[in-house]
Design a protein around this motif. Structure first.
Motif, PDB file in Angstrom:
ATOM      1  N   VAL A 188       1.324  -7.083   5.424  1.00  0.00           N
ATOM      2  CA  VAL A 188       0.892  -5.847   4.763  1.00  0.00           C
ATOM      3  C   VAL A 188       2.020  -4.819   4.804  1.00  0.00           C
ATOM      4  CG1 VAL A 188      -0.805  -3.984   4.740  1.00  0.00           C
ATOM      5  CG2 VAL A 188      -1.510  -6.299   5.423  1.00  0.00           C
ATOM      6  N   LEU A 191       0.862  -1.178   0.000  1.00  0.00           N
ATOM      7  CA  LEU A 191       0.000   0.000   0.000  1.00  0.00           C
ATOM      8  C   LEU A 191       0.899   1.228   0.000  1.00  0.00           C
ATOM      9  CD1 LEU A 191      -2.468  -1.330   2.724  1.00  0.00           C
ATOM     10  CD2 LEU A 191      -2.614  -1.598   0.220  1.00  0.00           C
ATOM     11  N   ALA A 218      -2.687   0.861  -4.324  1.00  0.00           N
ATOM     12  CA  ALA A 218      -2.838  -0.382  -3.559  1.00  0.00           C
ATOM     13  C   ALA A 218      -2.587  -1.578  -4.463  1.00  0.00           C
ATOM     14  CB  ALA A 218      -4.240  -0.446  -2.949  1.00  0.00           C
ATOM     15  N   TYR A 265      -6.821  -2.529   6.649  1.00  0.00           N
ATOM     16  CA  TYR A 265      -6.725  -3.514   5.572  1.00  0.00           C
ATOM     17  C   TYR A 265      -7.149  -4.888   6.081  1.00  0.00           C
ATOM     18  CZ  TYR A 265      -5.173  -5.986   1.464  1.00  0.00           C
ATOM     19  OH  TYR A 265      -5.158  -6.765   0.333  1.00  0.00           O
ATOM     20  N   PHE A 291     -12.583  -0.433   2.129  1.00  0.00           N
ATOM     21  CA  PHE A 291     -11.230  -0.120   2.575  1.00  0.00           C
ATOM     22  C   PHE A 291     -10.811   1.255   2.062  1.00  0.00           C
ATOM     23  CE2 PHE A 291      -6.649  -0.156   1.519  1.00  0.00           C
ATOM     24  CZ  PHE A 291      -6.160  -0.102   2.817  1.00  0.00           C
TER      25      PHE A 291
END
Length: 128
Positions: A39, A4, A67, A28, A81
């Motif tokens: 992540v 991200l 993303a 997330y 999200f």
């Protein structure tokens, strides 16, 4: 194993960046029904001249999220999200709605890897 990547012209301290990254990972995990340990969050500060959105107020900060995620996530999960992240940015730095954008790019699971593992295709409640 999502990446991200945030580009923003909002001024942030190192502590604010760390807190934002932690909250983004939590969001997330919550919205995508997964864990947080895989992540990756990247935050790059840009000058006002380096980041613009056509409809944005040029006197206000902007934020763009690229993303990079594994394919197979439902539209509703991605949308919820995206809205949560934009809400977080608005709360933290008063970034106006027109000054934010989220772009999802989806990859096959095997296209995303770390030293210790290679991602897989989405299959229910898995954490990669």
């Amino acid at each position: 194993m999502p990446v991200l990547q945030f580009d923003t012209s909002a001024a942030m301290t190192a502590g604010e960046k760390r807190a934002f990254a932690r909250r983004v990972r939590s969001l997330y995990a919550e919205h995508m029904d997964t864990g947080t340990d895989h992540v990756a969050v990247v935050i790059r500060e840009r000058t006002e001249s380096e980041l613009s959105i056509g409809r944005a107020d040029p006197d206000q900060p902007c934020l763009v999220l690229d993303a990079e995620i594994r394919r197979g996530r439902e539209f509703e999960r991605k949308r919820s999200f995206a809205l949560a992240v934009m809400g977080l940015a608005n709360d933290a730095w008063a970034i106006p709605d027109p000054n934010m954008k989220v772009v999802f790019t989806e990859h096959a699971g095997e296209d995303v890897m770390g030293v210790d593992r290679v991602g897989s295709e989405r299959a229910g409640d898995e954490s990669n």
